[in-house]
Design an enzyme around this catalytic site. Structure first.
Site, PDB file in Angstrom:
ATOM      1  N   SER A   1      12.129  -7.200  -0.199  1.00 53.85           N
ATOM      2  CA  SER A   1      11.082  -7.041  -1.218  1.00 53.85           C
ATOM      3  C   SER A   1      11.677  -7.418  -2.560  1.00 53.85           C
ATOM      4  CB  SER A   1      10.616  -5.573  -1.248  1.00 53.85           C
ATOM      5  OG  SER A   1       9.875  -5.306  -2.424  1.00 53.85           O
TER       6      SER A   1
ATOM      7  N   TYR B   1      12.795   3.464  -1.833  1.00 53.53           N
ATOM      8  CA  TYR B   1      12.360   2.144  -1.349  1.00 53.53           C
ATOM      9  C   TYR B   1      13.223   1.044  -1.944  1.00 53.53           C
ATOM     10  CZ  TYR B   1       9.102  -1.621  -0.020  1.00 53.53           C
ATOM     11  OH  TYR B   1       8.525  -2.758   0.515  1.00 53.53           O
TER      12      TYR B   1
HETATM   13  N1  LIG Z   1       2.648  -4.940   1.896  1.00 54.71           N
HETATM   14  C1  LIG Z   1       3.398  -5.253   0.847  1.00 54.71           C
HETATM   15  O1  LIG Z   1       2.948  -5.318  -0.300  1.00 54.71           O
HETATM   16  C2  LIG Z   1       4.845  -5.561   1.035  1.00 54.71           C
HETATM   17  C3  LIG Z   1       5.569  -6.127  -0.013  1.00 54.71           C
HETATM   18  C4  LIG Z   1       6.922  -6.397   0.156  1.00 54.71           C
HETATM   19  C5  LIG Z   1       7.525  -6.085   1.361  1.00 54.71           C
HETATM   20  N2  LIG Z   1       6.803  -5.526   2.366  1.00 54.71           N
HETATM   21  C6  LIG Z   1       7.476  -5.181   3.593  1.00 54.71           C
HETATM   22  O2  LIG Z   1       6.884  -5.857   4.676  1.00 54.71           O
HETATM   23  C7  LIG Z   1       7.061  -5.088   5.866  1.00 54.71           C
HETATM   24  C8  LIG Z   1       5.715  -4.945   6.582  1.00 54.71           C
HETATM   25  O3  LIG Z   1       4.797  -4.337   5.709  1.00 54.71           O
HETATM   26  P1  LIG Z   1       3.247  -4.208   6.082  1.00 54.71           P
HETATM   27  O4  LIG Z   1       2.499  -4.152   4.805  1.00 54.71           O
HETATM   28  O5  LIG Z   1       2.871  -5.221   7.101  1.00 54.71           O
HETATM   29  O6  LIG Z   1       3.240  -2.770   6.745  1.00 54.71           O
HETATM   30  P2  LIG Z   1       2.445  -2.223   8.045  1.00 54.71           P
HETATM   31  O7  LIG Z   1       2.471  -0.743   7.960  1.00 54.71           O
HETATM   32  O8  LIG Z   1       1.092  -2.885   8.130  1.00 54.71           O
HETATM   33  O9  LIG Z   1       3.335  -2.729   9.240  1.00 54.71           O
HETATM   34  C9  LIG Z   1       4.481  -2.065   9.669  1.00 54.71           C
HETATM   35  C10 LIG Z   1       4.367  -1.867  11.162  1.00 54.71           C
HETATM   36  O10 LIG Z   1       5.566  -1.256  11.630  1.00 54.71           O
HETATM   37  C11 LIG Z   1       5.210  -0.320  12.634  1.00 54.71           C
HETATM   38  N3  LIG Z   1       6.257   0.675  12.766  1.00 54.71           N
HETATM   39  C12 LIG Z   1       6.590   1.655  11.891  1.00 54.71           C
HETATM   40  N4  LIG Z   1       7.611   2.386  12.369  1.00 54.71           N
HETATM   41  C13 LIG Z   1       7.934   1.838  13.566  1.00 54.71           C
HETATM   42  C14 LIG Z   1       8.911   2.163  14.548  1.00 54.71           C
HETATM   43  N5  LIG Z   1       9.766   3.184  14.367  1.00 54.71           N
HETATM   44  N6  LIG Z   1       8.953   1.422  15.666  1.00 54.71           N
HETATM   45  C15 LIG Z   1       8.100   0.388  15.858  1.00 54.71           C
HETATM   46  N7  LIG Z   1       7.159   0.025  14.951  1.00 54.71           N
HETATM   47  C16 LIG Z   1       7.076   0.748  13.830  1.00 54.71           C
HETATM   48  C17 LIG Z   1       3.895   0.266  12.143  1.00 54.71           C
HETATM   49  O11 LIG Z   1       3.168   0.877  13.197  1.00 54.71           O
HETATM   50  C18 LIG Z   1       3.208  -0.956  11.559  1.00 54.71           C
HETATM   51  O12 LIG Z   1       2.384  -1.607  12.508  1.00 54.71           O
HETATM   52  C19 LIG Z   1       7.698  -3.774   5.411  1.00 54.71           C
HETATM   53  O13 LIG Z   1       9.099  -3.861   5.563  1.00 54.71           O
HETATM   54  C20 LIG Z   1       7.377  -3.717   3.950  1.00 54.71           C
HETATM   55  O14 LIG Z   1       8.289  -2.953   3.213  1.00 54.71           O
HETATM   56  C21 LIG Z   1       5.471  -5.261   2.239  1.00 54.71           C
END
Ligand SMILES: NC(=O)c1ccc[n+]([C@@H]2O[C@H](COP(=O)([O-])OP(=O)(O)OC[C@H]3O[C@@H](n4cnc5c(N)ncnc54)[C@H](O)[C@@H]3O)[C@@H](O)[C@H]2O)c1
Length: 262
Positions: free
Chosen positions: A152, A166
């Protein structure tokens, strides 16, 4: 004469997407499948993994849906074994589990340990465990591989909004990207990360639903908007394909120019 775009194709490759049931993970899984990869989608439950797998399978991609907790070593080994059993090899590992920042916002001086541990488990432990299991399989097979994590912009930028755990967790992901790239280059495995700013997903819907917060974020992004999941897919295909054969240990900001302004 071959087409220059052939280096972006993933025909014959197998990709495991941890967190493939999530907003970003499912978009990346679909993108990798669309350029020829067979895909194992891993998420917390069979149902969540299958919900993401179904539309990708309907588009003609071979998809295996696996429910597993990727913070547990035995579960990660089971996931890799199931992928190898179904597809025969494993070439690409994507870490898309993580997030949680918006749910545990505390001032830095009183940031509670349980929230810190939860963010670390969700972001760092998940990435560590699942990457280790896939890397062991890639090393044993001896055919190299591609590893891509989602860091991120928060790995390198503070934010005045209670994000201590975070930012530290994403800093760890970026550091591990460089460390793994260094250690696993001898096995032909490249390790890279993408570092988005806010991506319009359910995880950040509450934060972005606050007009003042969103205006503050968008006002600092030169391209004048937050990201969408489709903004990440081109870079993911690049990092997971032969197009990036000589690229490792890199963290690509996908942030509309945000980090360029700092
Ligand atoms: N959404 C944003 O704005 C953003 C920005 C920068 C970085 N990110 C990063 O991108 C990544 C994905 O984010 P997202 O928005 O798609 O989130 P999301 O919650 O939609 O997806 C994460 C997925 O991981 C799964 N998960 C959680 N714990 C788990 C475990 N122990 N075992 C297996 N699966 C597990 C959840 O069920 C979920 O489906 C994250 O690392 C987040 O920090 C997101």
């Amino acid at each position: 004469m071959g087409d220059e775009l052939d280096v972006f194709r993933l025909d014959g490759r197998v990709a495991l997407v941890a967190g493939g049931g999530g907003a970003i993970g499912s978009a990346l899984a679909a993108a990798l499948g669309s350029v020829g990869a067979r895909v194992a989608i891993v998420d917390q439950t069979d149902e969540r993994a299958e919900a993401a797998a179904a539309p990708i399978r309907a588009a003609g991609v071979q998809v295996l849906a696996i429910g597993a907790d990727v913070t547990q070593e035995a579960e990660c080994d089971r996931v890799v074994a199931a992928t190898l059993e179904r597809f025969g090899h494993l070439d690409i590992h994507v870490n898309a589990v993580g997030g949680g920042a918006g749910k545990v916002l505390f001032d830095a001086e009183v940031y509670p340990r349980d929230a810190w541990d939860w963010i670390y488990e969700l972001n760092v432990r998940s990435t560590l465990c699942s990457t280790q299991a896939s890397a062991r399989a890639m090393i044993a097979a001896g055919h190299g591989g591609r590893i891509l994590s989602i860091s991120s912009v928060r790995a390198s930028l503070g934010i005045n909004a209670g994000y201590s755990a975070y930012v530290a967790a994403k800093g760890a992901i970026s550091s591990l990207t460089r460390q793994w790239a260094t250690e696993w280059a001898k096995h032909g495995i490249t390790v890279n990360a993408i570092a988005p700013t806010f991506v319009d997903t359910p995880q950040v819907a509450m934060l972005l639903g606050d007009p003042a917060f969103k205006a503050g974020i968008v006002g600092r992004i030169p391209l004048g908007r937050v990201g969408g999941t489709s903004d990440l897919t081109g870079a993911a295909i690049f990092f997971c394909s032969d197009a990036s054969s000589f690229v490792t240990g890199q963290i690509l900001g996908i942030d509309g120019g945000l980090t360029a302004t700092q």
